[in-house]
Structures are given as C-alpha cells and as structure tokens.
Design an enzyme around this catalytic site. Structure first.
Site, short mmCIF file in Angstrom:
data_model
loop_
_atom_site.label_atom_id
_atom_site.label_comp_id
_atom_site.label_asym_id
_atom_site.label_seq_id
_atom_site.Cartn_x
_atom_site.Cartn_y
_atom_site.Cartn_z
N SER A 106 38.49 42.27 48.64
CA SER A 106 39.37 42.48 47.57
C SER A 106 40.17 44.02 47.86
O SER A 106 40.83 43.92 48.76
CB SER A 106 38.61 42.88 46.29
OG SER A 106 39.42 42.93 45.24
N ASP A 248 46.25 43.75 44.63
CA ASP A 248 45.41 44.21 45.86
C ASP A 248 45.38 43.03 46.71
O ASP A 248 46.02 42.30 46.97
CB ASP A 248 44.04 44.49 44.98
CG ASP A 248 43.31 43.24 44.52
OD1 ASP A 248 43.95 42.25 44.14
OD2 ASP A 248 42.16 43.41 44.46
N ASP A 250 43.30 40.76 47.65
CA ASP A 250 43.18 39.35 47.40
C ASP A 250 44.08 38.76 46.07
O ASP A 250 44.04 37.56 45.65
CB ASP A 250 41.77 38.88 47.18
CG ASP A 250 40.98 39.54 46.10
OD1 ASP A 250 41.49 40.51 45.59
OD2 ASP A 250 40.14 39.06 45.70
N ASP A 252 43.76 39.12 43.11
CA ASP A 252 43.11 38.86 41.67
C ASP A 252 43.38 39.87 40.71
O ASP A 252 43.09 40.04 39.50
CB ASP A 252 41.84 38.50 41.82
CG ASP A 252 41.02 39.60 42.22
OD1 ASP A 252 41.41 40.92 42.65
OD2 ASP A 252 39.70 39.30 42.27
#
Length: 456
Positions: A106, A248, A250, A252
């Site tokens: 992440s 960010d 990833d 999400d």
C-alpha cells in the site's frame, strides 16, 4: 520457515513486512500459495485465482512464489500484472475466480511488501480464513494434498484487465456528465495505478496533468502520492487546476487537494459524499461507518445533519465488516480509504474521486466549498516506537497520563491511544479546541509510554 512462536503472520491488512525478511520471504509466499490452494480446492471442477501486484521490485519474486504454490496445488492462476488493489477485487468477481491476491504494501516504501487476499465476492478474507491459512503455513503439511501430475495448475496472463477495470470505474460516473471543463492534477504515487488512472480521467474528457507515473521498482510512494502532497499542492497552483487527486501505491485510497491547494482528507471526502447521498435519498439507514481515528469535528457535523456515525477499528477491512453488519452502503477512513458498496467491495481511490467530481459538477461547487461541511478540530498524533505491545493499562504511569489529559479536555475533545496493527508503533492521538494544548497533551502521554516501555 519459522513456525510455532512466529505462526502469527497476518496483521490488520494481510501479511506485511520488509521484503526478504520474515514473514515477507519467498518461502512464506510459496507456503501461502499452497495454503490458499488447499483452502479453495474444496469443490469439484477447475479452480482459479487472480494475482495482481503493485510496482515494487520485490513483487516479481513474490508473484512467482505464489503462482508456484497455487499451481502445485492444482489451482490455475490469472496474472494481471501491476494493477490497483480494487481492480483485483473487481477482476476476481468478473472472472468468477475462487479468490484474488494482491501483492502490495500500500502506502509503505518500496522495501516493504505485503500479500492480501480477496474472496470470490471481492471482499477481504475474514479473520477465520486467515487463521486457517496461518495454521496450514505453520504445519507445512501439503504433501498429502498435492494433485496428480495431470492436474497441476497453469498460469495465464489476462490481457484485457486494464480495459475492463477502466470501463468499470467510468461506469460509476453518470453517462450524461463530462469532466471536459475541469483541470485535474493527478499523482499516481509511481504505483499500481500509473497506467489506468490517467486514462480514466482523460476518457471522461478532463484536462489531466500527471505526476508519479514513472515507476522503477524503487520509487513507489517516494515523496509522492497520498502521503506526500507537496508536489501536487504546488502543481494545482501552477496549472490553475480545479482539483488535485493523490492516490497511494495500490490506489485503494485517495487524498484530494482543492483549488487553493488545501488538503482534503478522507474525513472531508466522506462527509461530502455522505451529505450528497443523504440528499439524494440513497442512504436508507442514514448511517455511515468511520473509524475511531475520525476527527471529532467530522462526527459532530454528521450528527448535525442527521447521520449516525458507527466507529469501527482502524483498517478498511473492519470498516467493511461493520458496513455489512449494519447494512450501510458508505464508509471510510481519514487516511483516504472510501468504500462505496453500491460500486465496489473495497476501498477504491478512482471511484471515490469520481464521486467527488460528480458532486462538484452537479452542485456547481468548488471543492473548497464542499469541504466546508465541517470544522476540523485541532489534532495531534505522536507515534512512539515500541519493541513489544503489552496492554496499555499495564504500563506504569500511562493510564494515569491518559486519564489526566481526558480530564483536562472534558467533552470538548478526546484522547485515543492504540497500537498499530502493521508496525511496531503506539499511536497517541489527542483532539481538542486548541492546537497547542492537544500537542502538549499528546507529547506528555507519548513521553509516559516511552519511559514505561524503555525497559521492555
């Protein structure tokens, strides 16, 4: 493979740690692949698992290890390559796969990595499934479960994943609306969204200035993305943009910047969208889910317009669990995880950004006007490094320090002290009417924790 005393490998958001150090080793990834294969090979017929990753250098070795483990258990794997976490959840559902896996840490720096699992419905694994996988990994007894040689799984690359996900995201934005009159600054964090995110906004006719879209394996989240907003704040001013969108690693989560370069965090985005859904009559329960880290001012603002705020544990998986439990269709975190269950089963930075853009267009409002929905309480967060995580009430002087701070604040603020689920950190958060006061109280509690844990 470390066992017994280190059997606990799952944290609040999958398995995470420094790449090539336990638990984020190739051996663990191989065992997790085999454990997932054993867990899902419980019905007749062929099985398949979707695997995606972000742009970290270490993703290659973990991807190959997971594929090897799954295929050795008779599971077919479907690779999507660098791909947003919410995209993996979507592709898992679209391909009717047994599960989805995303290799990502992440918002963490490149040297960390993680492995997260999605069910066939696109939801993150519940604690019970993770506990079962941990036991399988710790025991390492897979020999009796290996399939015959003609039933070993095969790996296939999905070539249309980007296009499918882009169309899915665009479908959450009304067809009769367009972004043609908006100028957007977009920061992809040199992460998983660097291919798809610019296309989403450009195909909806926005003028887009893109940053953080040249990943090299080592620069993910490096002075860019949702945790480092200086570049996008400057870019909004330089390009005279209407909005800045920072994802960010990833994709999400999303943090936004208004036309004045002011930061609009997850609390503000959640408040904007909650009011909109309430006004449109698409919030039947008049409830939303946030976390215990939500700003005090946000909670008060929601209560004033008739929306109940359910506060969950920190972590989007816990937000989603409470959303399902209470039959709520909107939830999120201050960090920028926003979950619109009417659209996707996990936090999706692109879907969240489009919801805000839709509201701006439909209400003919600037983002700064929308974000004025609540007055943010001054907040101070201090992170204390710890080597162990004993109960806070057992630490000498800590409970007394917390009680003293809360007594000073009364009902004008609050104190929250908790251990991080993914790092060796104790977070101290204090909110109240004055910034200097909350900062002093937070540092006082942090000092008490540091003194108490020094000898542990």
């Amino acid at each position: 493979m470390k066992k017994s005393n280190e059997a606990k490998i799952f944290g609040t958001d999958g398995v995470r740690g420094r790449a090539n150090s336990y638990p984020m080793t190739v051996e663990t990834a191989l065992a997790l692949g085999r454990a997932a294969g054993k867990l899902f090979r419980r019905h007749n017929g062929k099985h398949k698992v979707v695997i995606g990753k972000d742009t970290r250098l270490s993703c290659y070795m973990f991807e190959n290890a997971l594929i090897a483990g799954l295929c050795s258990m008779g599971i077919d794997t479907l690779m999507v390559g660098p791909f947003p976490t919410p995209g993996v959840a979507f592709i898992t559902r679209a391909y009717r796969a047994d599960a989805g896996i995303i290799i990502s840490a992440s918002h963490n720096p490149y040297f960390d990595n993680g492995i997260k699992f999605f069910s066939s419905e696109g939801f993150k694994f519940p604690d019970s499934w993770e506990a079962e996988m941990e036991k399988l990994v710790a025991d390492g007894l897979f020999e009796n479960s290996l399939p015959a040689d003609m039933d070993i799984g095969k790996n296939t690359k999905i070539h249309d994943a980007d296009g499918r996900y882009i169309e899915f995201v665009k479908a959450t934005f009304p067809r009769h609306l367009s972004l043609k009159n908006l100028t957007i600054v977009l920061d992809c964090a040199n992460g998983a969204s660097y291919r798809v995110a610019p296309l989403v906004f450009r195909e909806l006719d926005a003028t887009v200035h893109v940053y953080g879209n040249t990943p090299n394996g080592l620069n993910i989240n490096d002075e860019c993305g949702s945790l480092h907003l200086e570049t996008i704040q400057k870019a909004v001013i330089d390009h005279r943009a209407d909005i800045g969108i920072a994802l960010d690693g990833d994709a999400d989560r999303v943090i936004m910047v208004d036309e004045n370069a002011q930061i609009i965090d997850g609390d503000a985005i959640l408040a904007i969208c909650a009011r909109d859904m309430l006004n449109r009559g698409v919030m039947p329960k008049k409830k939303i889910v946030s976390t215990i880290m939500a700003n005090f001012g946000f909670i008060k603002a929601m209560q004033e317009i008739g929306i109940e705020v359910i506060q969950s544990q920190v972590g989007d998986r816990y937000v989603i669990q409470d959303m399902i439990k209470h039959e709520v269709n909107l939830g999120g975190e201050q960090s920028g995880h926003l979950i619109f269950l009417d659209h996707n089963t996990t936090g999706d930075g692109l879907v969240s950004a489009l919801q805000v853009l839709r509201i701006m267009i439909e209400t003919e409002s600037k983002l700064s006007d929308l974000a004025s929905i609540f007055k943010r309480y001054p907040q101070s967060i201090v992170n204390v490094k710890v080597n162990a995580k004993p109960p806070l009430e057992s630490l000498d002087g800590v409970a007394q320090s917390i009680e003293h701070a809360q007594g000073i604040l009364g009902d004008t603020g609050r104190v929250l002290v908790r251990y991080s689920g993914t790092e060796n950190i104790c977070r101290v958060m204090v909110e109240g009417p004055k910034q200097k006061q909350v900062s002093q109280l937070a540092h006082s509690i942090a000092s008490a924790i540091e003194k108490s844990v020094a000898g542990l």
